[in-house]
Design a protein around this motif. Structure first.
Motif, PDB file in Angstrom:
ATOM      1  N   MET A   1      -7.926  -2.294   6.667  1.00 35.94           N
ATOM      2  CA  MET A   1      -7.342  -1.025   7.108  1.00 35.94           C
ATOM      3  C   MET A   1      -5.891  -0.914   6.673  1.00 35.94           C
ATOM      4  O   MET A   1      -5.431   0.121   6.212  1.00 35.94           O
ATOM      5  CB  MET A   1      -7.456  -0.920   8.631  1.00 35.94           C
ATOM      6  N   ALA A   2      -5.135  -2.015   6.813  1.00 35.39           N
ATOM      7  CA  ALA A   2      -3.719  -2.002   6.438  1.00 35.39           C
ATOM      8  C   ALA A   2      -3.552  -1.775   4.947  1.00 35.39           C
ATOM      9  O   ALA A   2      -2.652  -1.067   4.506  1.00 35.39           O
ATOM     10  CB  ALA A   2      -3.062  -3.321   6.852  1.00 35.39           C
ATOM     11  N   VAL A   3      -4.436  -2.367   4.146  1.00 34.01           N
ATOM     12  CA  VAL A   3      -4.379  -2.190   2.694  1.00 34.01           C
ATOM     13  C   VAL A   3      -4.615  -0.735   2.337  1.00 34.01           C
ATOM     14  O   VAL A   3      -3.923  -0.154   1.495  1.00 34.01           O
ATOM     15  CB  VAL A   3      -5.404  -3.091   1.997  1.00 34.01           C
ATOM     16  N   ALA A   4      -5.597  -0.115   2.977  1.00 36.36           N
ATOM     17  CA  ALA A   4      -5.911   1.287   2.715  1.00 36.36           C
ATOM     18  C   ALA A   4      -4.733   2.182   3.079  1.00 36.36           C
ATOM     19  O   ALA A   4      -4.417   3.141   2.372  1.00 36.36           O
ATOM     20  CB  ALA A   4      -7.164   1.695   3.494  1.00 36.36           C
ATOM     21  N   LEU A   5      -4.067   1.873   4.196  1.00 36.60           N
ATOM     22  CA  LEU A   5      -2.913   2.658   4.626  1.00 36.60           C
ATOM     23  C   LEU A   5      -1.767   2.533   3.633  1.00 36.60           C
ATOM     24  O   LEU A   5      -1.128   3.522   3.281  1.00 36.60           O
ATOM     25  CB  LEU A   5      -2.460   2.197   6.011  1.00 36.60           C
ATOM     26  N   ASP A   6      -1.526   1.322   3.153  1.00 33.20           N
ATOM     27  CA  ASP A   6      -0.463   1.122   2.172  1.00 33.20           C
ATOM     28  C   ASP A   6      -0.752   1.883   0.888  1.00 33.20           C
ATOM     29  O   ASP A   6       0.146   2.454   0.267  1.00 33.20           O
ATOM     30  CB  ASP A   6      -0.300  -0.370   1.874  1.00 33.20           C
TER      31      ASP A   6
ATOM     32  N   HIS B   1      -2.519   4.589   0.663  1.00 32.75           N
ATOM     33  CA  HIS B   1      -2.343   6.016   0.977  1.00 32.75           C
ATOM     34  C   HIS B   1      -0.868   6.381   0.933  1.00 32.75           C
ATOM     35  O   HIS B   1      -0.490   7.408   0.356  1.00 32.75           O
ATOM     36  CB  HIS B   1      -2.935   6.322   2.351  1.00 32.75           C
ATOM     37  N   ARG B   2      -0.038   5.553   1.534  1.00 32.49           N
ATOM     38  CA  ARG B   2       1.409   5.802   1.514  1.00 32.49           C
ATOM     39  C   ARG B   2       1.932   5.870   0.086  1.00 32.49           C
ATOM     40  O   ARG B   2       2.678   6.777  -0.268  1.00 32.49           O
ATOM     41  CB  ARG B   2       2.133   4.684   2.276  1.00 32.49           C
ATOM     42  N   ALA B   3       1.563   4.890  -0.710  1.00 35.21           N
ATOM     43  CA  ALA B   3       2.038   4.833  -2.086  1.00 35.21           C
ATOM     44  C   ALA B   3       1.594   6.062  -2.869  1.00 35.21           C
ATOM     45  O   ALA B   3       2.370   6.631  -3.642  1.00 35.21           O
ATOM     46  CB  ALA B   3       1.520   3.562  -2.760  1.00 35.21           C
TER      47      ALA B   3
ATOM     48  N   ALA C   1       4.264   8.861  -4.223  1.00 35.48           N
ATOM     49  CA  ALA C   1       4.350   8.997  -5.678  1.00 35.48           C
ATOM     50  C   ALA C   1       4.386  10.462  -6.091  1.00 35.48           C
ATOM     51  O   ALA C   1       4.930  10.805  -7.142  1.00 35.48           O
ATOM     52  CB  ALA C   1       3.186   8.282  -6.343  1.00 35.48           C
ATOM     53  N   GLY C   2       3.801  11.329  -5.265  1.00 34.80           N
ATOM     54  CA  GLY C   2       3.757  12.752  -5.603  1.00 34.80           C
ATOM     55  C   GLY C   2       4.844  13.577  -4.960  1.00 34.80           C
ATOM     56  O   GLY C   2       4.860  14.808  -5.091  1.00 34.80           O
ATOM     57  N   VAL C   3       5.780  12.925  -4.260  1.00 32.37           N
ATOM     58  CA  VAL C   3       6.845  13.638  -3.557  1.00 32.37           C
ATOM     59  C   VAL C   3       8.075  13.760  -4.455  1.00 32.37           C
ATOM     60  O   VAL C   3       8.474  12.788  -5.099  1.00 32.37           O
ATOM     61  CB  VAL C   3       7.211  12.898  -2.257  1.00 32.37           C
ATOM     62  N   ASN C   4       8.668  14.933  -4.498  1.00 29.75           N
ATOM     63  CA  ASN C   4       9.871  15.096  -5.323  1.00 29.75           C
ATOM     64  C   ASN C   4      11.073  14.434  -4.649  1.00 29.75           C
ATOM     65  O   ASN C   4      11.044  14.081  -3.464  1.00 29.75           O
ATOM     66  CB  ASN C   4      10.152  16.573  -5.621  1.00 29.75           C
TER      67      ASN C   4
ATOM     68  N   ILE D   1       1.866  10.136   6.448  1.00 28.13           N
ATOM     69  CA  ILE D   1       2.057   8.895   5.699  1.00 28.13           C
ATOM     70  C   ILE D   1       2.047   7.690   6.628  1.00 28.13           C
ATOM     71  O   ILE D   1       1.460   6.652   6.324  1.00 28.13           O
ATOM     72  CB  ILE D   1       3.382   8.947   4.914  1.00 28.13           C
ATOM     73  N   SER D   2       2.731   7.824   7.782  1.00 30.02           N
ATOM     74  CA  SER D   2       2.827   6.718   8.753  1.00 30.02           C
ATOM     75  C   SER D   2       2.451   7.230  10.137  1.00 30.02           C
ATOM     76  O   SER D   2       3.323   7.473  10.986  1.00 30.02           O
ATOM     77  CB  SER D   2       4.249   6.140   8.758  1.00 30.02           C
ATOM     78  N   PRO D   3       1.161   7.421  10.398  1.00 30.83           N
ATOM     79  CA  PRO D   3       0.721   8.041  11.656  1.00 30.83           C
ATOM     80  C   PRO D   3       1.103   7.262  12.909  1.00 30.83           C
ATOM     81  O   PRO D   3       1.215   7.855  13.994  1.00 30.83           O
ATOM     82  CB  PRO D   3      -0.796   8.128  11.481  1.00 30.83           C
ATOM     83  N   LYS D   4       1.322   5.945  12.769  1.00 28.27           N
ATOM     84  CA  LYS D   4       1.646   5.141  13.951  1.00 28.27           C
ATOM     85  C   LYS D   4       3.152   4.933  14.132  1.00 28.27           C
ATOM     86  O   LYS D   4       3.560   4.142  14.985  1.00 28.27           O
ATOM     87  CB  LYS D   4       0.950   3.785  13.864  1.00 28.27           C
ATOM     88  N   ASN D   5       3.950   5.633  13.349  1.00 29.15           N
ATOM     89  CA  ASN D   5       5.399   5.425  13.425  1.00 29.15           C
ATOM     90  C   ASN D   5       6.091   6.282  14.470  1.00 29.15           C
ATOM     91  O   ASN D   5       7.187   5.945  14.915  1.00 29.15           O
ATOM     92  CB  ASN D   5       6.049   5.684  12.060  1.00 29.15           C
ATOM     93  N   LEU D   6       5.502   7.395  14.856  1.00 29.98           N
ATOM     94  CA  LEU D   6       6.192   8.288  15.786  1.00 29.98           C
ATOM     95  C   LEU D   6       5.182   8.997  16.679  1.00 29.98           C
ATOM     96  O   LEU D   6       4.017   9.170  16.333  1.00 29.98           O
ATOM     97  CB  LEU D   6       7.048   9.312  15.043  1.00 29.98           C
TER      98      LEU D   6
END
Length: 311
Positions: free
Chosen positions: A1-6, A8-10, A14-17, A63-68
């Protein structure tokens, strides 16, 4: 699960200006260091509308659903117990932002983000001096200026500035001195009316690639001073690794300044005394060949009696 989340984040990042990436980093910063985030924080910082700020916060949460999590009582987002920063925050930049502001406004509009105190800088250059020097560095040009040194007093010089250097107590410029045909350090506050020489060609031997002292990297090894009463505190203060040796790389041109600033005992027999000497240079011979080595506390050149002139 952690690998999949990482992954997804990457993929998302990568597509963010660049502009939106800066806003996401600010959201991360506020959550990490202040423990709260309001939509108004993003609106005020970036001068954007509430709807755009809401989209940025939503992207961060995607990107980080468990951060906030939203605290409905105060309508504030707070970091969760599982919070892990999305970005790497460099300590020096964080401390500067906390003490002087995160880039909000200009000039006197900059305010600290927390109650803090920074020592007054006593030797800041005039902007009318700094600006043309920086233009010359950026464009690879020479400058003509008046310069007052301790040895020679006021003289007219032509120099090719290469880099700006902060040694803790002042700023200087590493430059090629056409008068003496060698690379030297020039203090910004001693410069007068620098003018960029648009038509003066910079020769190959005047460039940074030919500055041996600038190009040479010295590896230094520090250990807690053998006479320090609390070596464990020294290890904590300087984050000394488990093997007990702090390894630092520095340009030969800056070594003496750095060692003086850090008050490192560079004597061969760690003979300097005082609580201010927290570190000892384990092998002073590592400084051999550095032109300003004798600025280092206690350093003794085994093959020279040459004295470094006044700073």
């Amino acid at each position: 699960m952690a690998v999949a989340l990482d992954q997804h984040r990457a993929a998302v990042l990568a597509g963010v200006n660049k502009t939106q990436l800066e806003r996401l980093a600010y959201i991360d910063f506020k959550l990490y260091f202040f423990g709260e985030l309001r939509r108004a924080d993003v609106v005020d910082r970036f001068g954007m509308g509430p709807a755009a700020a809401t989209r940025d916060i939503a992207m961060y949460k995607d990107i980080s659903p468990k951060n906030l999590a939203l605290d409905n009582t105060d309508k504030v987002y707070r970091p969760t117990v599982e919070f892990a920063p999305l970005f790497e925050h460099a300590p020096q930049r964080v401390l500067t932002a906390l003490a002087q502001g995160f880039g909000e406004g200009f000039s006197d509009a900059l305010k600290p983000m927390i109650r803090s105190e920074i020592p007054n800088a006593l030797g800041l250059p005039k902007m009318s001096v700094l600006a043309p020097v920086m233009r010359a560095i950026h464009r690879g040009k020479a400058i003509r200026l008046g310069y007052t040194s301790i040895d020679s007093g006021y003289t007219e010089r032509e120099i090719v500035p290469l880099a700006l250097v902060d040694i803790g107590i002042r700023w200087h410029v590493r430059a090629f001195d056409r008068r003496h045909r060698q690379f030297r350090d020039f203090v910004l506050t001693r410069m007068d009316a620098p003018t960029v020489l648009e038509d003066s060609q910079v020769m190959q031997d005047e460039t940074a690639e030919h500055d041996v002292q600038w190009s040479r990297i010295i590896e230094l090894e520090f250990v807690p001073h053998p006479e320090h009463p609390r070596p464990e505190v020294v290890r904590m203060d300087y984050s000394i690794p488990a093997d007990g040796v702090l390894r630092v790389s520095v340009r030969a041109a800056n070594a003496g300044y750095m060692l003086r600033r850090w008050t490192v005992d560079c004597s061969p027999d760690h003979s300097l005394r005082g609580i201010e000497y927290a570190l000892w240079l384990r092998d002073p011979l590592a400084l051999y060949g550095a032109n300003n080595a004798q600025l280092a506390p206690g350093y003794k050149d085994p093959h020279s009696k040459r004295k470094i002139k006044a700073l």
